[in-house]
Design a protein around this motif. Structure first.
Motif, PDB file in Angstrom:
ATOM      1  N   GLU A   1       0.283  52.316 -13.111  1.00  0.00           N
ATOM      2  CA  GLU A   1       0.731  52.521 -14.464  1.00  0.00           C
ATOM      3  C   GLU A   1      -0.429  52.923 -15.365  1.00  0.00           C
ATOM      4  O   GLU A   1      -0.274  53.800 -16.210  1.00  0.00           O
ATOM      5  N   LYS A   2      -1.544  52.242 -15.205  1.00  0.00           N
ATOM      6  CA  LYS A   2      -2.715  52.490 -16.052  1.00  0.00           C
ATOM      7  C   LYS A   2      -3.125  53.963 -16.018  1.00  0.00           C
ATOM      8  O   LYS A   2      -3.441  54.543 -17.051  1.00  0.00           O
ATOM      9  N   ASN A   3      -3.118  54.572 -14.852  1.00  0.00           N
ATOM     10  CA  ASN A   3      -3.551  55.960 -14.691  1.00  0.00           C
ATOM     11  C   ASN A   3      -2.388  56.947 -14.645  1.00  0.00           C
ATOM     12  O   ASN A   3      -2.583  58.113 -14.337  1.00  0.00           O
ATOM     13  N   GLN A   4      -1.202  56.470 -14.935  1.00  0.00           N
ATOM     14  CA  GLN A   4       0.007  57.285 -14.969  1.00  0.00           C
ATOM     15  C   GLN A   4       0.243  58.038 -13.654  1.00  0.00           C
ATOM     16  O   GLN A   4       0.677  59.179 -13.646  1.00  0.00           O
ATOM     17  N   MET A   5      -0.037  57.369 -12.566  1.00  0.00           N
ATOM     18  CA  MET A   5       0.202  57.964 -11.257  1.00  0.00           C
ATOM     19  C   MET A   5       1.691  57.942 -10.960  1.00  0.00           C
ATOM     20  O   MET A   5       2.364  56.955 -11.209  1.00  0.00           O
ATOM     21  N   GLN A   6       2.192  59.034 -10.426  1.00  0.00           N
ATOM     22  CA  GLN A   6       3.605  59.110 -10.114  1.00  0.00           C
ATOM     23  C   GLN A   6       3.891  58.839  -8.651  1.00  0.00           C
ATOM     24  O   GLN A   6       4.989  58.441  -8.287  1.00  0.00           O
ATOM     25  N   LYS A   7       2.916  59.067  -7.796  1.00  0.00           N
ATOM     26  CA  LYS A   7       3.097  58.815  -6.381  1.00  0.00           C
ATOM     27  C   LYS A   7       1.749  58.389  -5.801  1.00  0.00           C
ATOM     28  O   LYS A   7       0.719  58.958  -6.124  1.00  0.00           O
ATOM     29  N   SER A   8       1.779  57.389  -4.945  1.00  0.00           N
ATOM     30  CA  SER A   8       0.542  56.924  -4.330  1.00  0.00           C
ATOM     31  C   SER A   8       0.775  56.592  -2.860  1.00  0.00           C
ATOM     32  O   SER A   8       1.901  56.390  -2.421  1.00  0.00           O
ATOM     33  N   LEU A   9      -0.310  56.539  -2.128  1.00  0.00           N
ATOM     34  CA  LEU A   9      -0.281  56.235  -0.703  1.00  0.00           C
ATOM     35  C   LEU A   9      -1.532  55.442  -0.377  1.00  0.00           C
ATOM     36  O   LEU A   9      -2.635  55.827  -0.762  1.00  0.00           O
ATOM     37  N   TYR A  10      -1.369  54.348   0.309  1.00  0.00           N
ATOM     38  CA  TYR A  10      -2.487  53.517   0.723  1.00  0.00           C
ATOM     39  C   TYR A  10      -2.686  53.714   2.211  1.00  0.00           C
ATOM     40  O   TYR A  10      -1.744  53.587   2.991  1.00  0.00           O
ATOM     41  N   ILE A  11      -3.908  54.013   2.595  1.00  0.00           N
ATOM     42  CA  ILE A  11      -4.243  54.163   4.012  1.00  0.00           C
ATOM     43  C   ILE A  11      -4.964  52.896   4.431  1.00  0.00           C
ATOM     44  O   ILE A  11      -6.013  52.565   3.879  1.00  0.00           O
ATOM     45  N   GLY A  12      -4.397  52.197   5.377  1.00  0.00           N
ATOM     46  CA  GLY A  12      -4.986  50.943   5.820  1.00  0.00           C
ATOM     47  C   GLY A  12      -4.873  50.766   7.315  1.00  0.00           C
ATOM     48  O   GLY A  12      -4.190  51.535   7.996  1.00  0.00           O
ATOM     49  N   ASP A  13      -5.542  49.726   7.798  1.00  0.00           N
ATOM     50  CA  ASP A  13      -5.579  49.527   9.241  1.00  0.00           C
ATOM     51  C   ASP A  13      -5.323  48.089   9.667  1.00  0.00           C
ATOM     52  O   ASP A  13      -5.576  47.729  10.803  1.00  0.00           O
ATOM     53  N   THR A  14      -4.805  47.276   8.772  1.00  0.00           N
ATOM     54  CA  THR A  14      -4.549  45.881   9.122  1.00  0.00           C
ATOM     55  C   THR A  14      -3.199  45.419   8.575  1.00  0.00           C
ATOM     56  O   THR A  14      -2.636  46.022   7.661  1.00  0.00           O
ATOM     57  N   TYR A  15      -2.743  44.329   9.124  1.00  0.00           N
ATOM     58  CA  TYR A  15      -1.497  43.721   8.672  1.00  0.00           C
ATOM     59  C   TYR A  15      -1.605  43.289   7.216  1.00  0.00           C
ATOM     60  O   TYR A  15      -0.661  43.447   6.439  1.00  0.00           O
ATOM     61  N   SER A  16      -2.763  42.768   6.820  1.00  0.00           N
ATOM     62  CA  SER A  16      -2.924  42.340   5.428  1.00  0.00           C
ATOM     63  C   SER A  16      -2.877  43.534   4.482  1.00  0.00           C
ATOM     64  O   SER A  16      -2.399  43.411   3.344  1.00  0.00           O
ATOM     65  N   ASP A  17      -3.331  44.708   4.920  1.00  0.00           N
ATOM     66  CA  ASP A  17      -3.188  45.924   4.109  1.00  0.00           C
ATOM     67  C   ASP A  17      -1.709  46.231   3.896  1.00  0.00           C
ATOM     68  O   ASP A  17      -1.274  46.551   2.793  1.00  0.00           O
ATOM     69  N   GLN A  18      -0.936  46.141   4.960  1.00  0.00           N
ATOM     70  CA  GLN A  18       0.502  46.404   4.874  1.00  0.00           C
ATOM     71  C   GLN A  18       1.161  45.442   3.900  1.00  0.00           C
ATOM     72  O   GLN A  18       1.967  45.851   3.055  1.00  0.00           O
TER      73      GLN A  18
END
Length: 64
Positions: free
Chosen positions: A1-18
Motif C-alpha cells: 500500500e505504501k508504494n502503491q504497488m498493484q501486483k507483487s511476487l515474492y521469491i522464496g525457498d523455504t516453508y516459512s517464506d510461503q
C-alpha cells in the motif's frame, strides 16, 4: 500500500517464506534450489517454481 504497488511476487525457498506470503496476501514463487532442502516437503502453495537460477530468470521474463 505504501508504494502503491498493484501486483507483487515474492521469491522464496523455504516453508516459512510461503507462510509469510500467505499472511501478507502476496503470491509466492518457490525457488526449490535454495534452502528448500530443509522443509521443502512442506511447501505446497505457490504460483510457480524453479529448479535453478536459469529457470527462475526465464519464468520472470515470461511474467513481465
Amino acid at each position: 500500500e505504501k508504494n502503491q504497488m498493484q501486483k507483487s511476487l515474492y521469491i522464496g525457498d523455504t516453508y516459512s517464506d510461503q507462510k509469510a506470503c500467505e499472511k501478507a496476501g502476496v503470491d509466492f514463487y518457490f525457488a526449490s534450489y535454495g534452502f528448500a532442502f530443509y522443509g521443502a516437503a512442506k511447501v505446497e502453495n505457490y504460483v510457480g517454481s524453479a529448479k535453478n537460477f536459469a529457470d527462475l530468470t526465464q519464468a520472470l521474463m515470461e511474467l513481465s
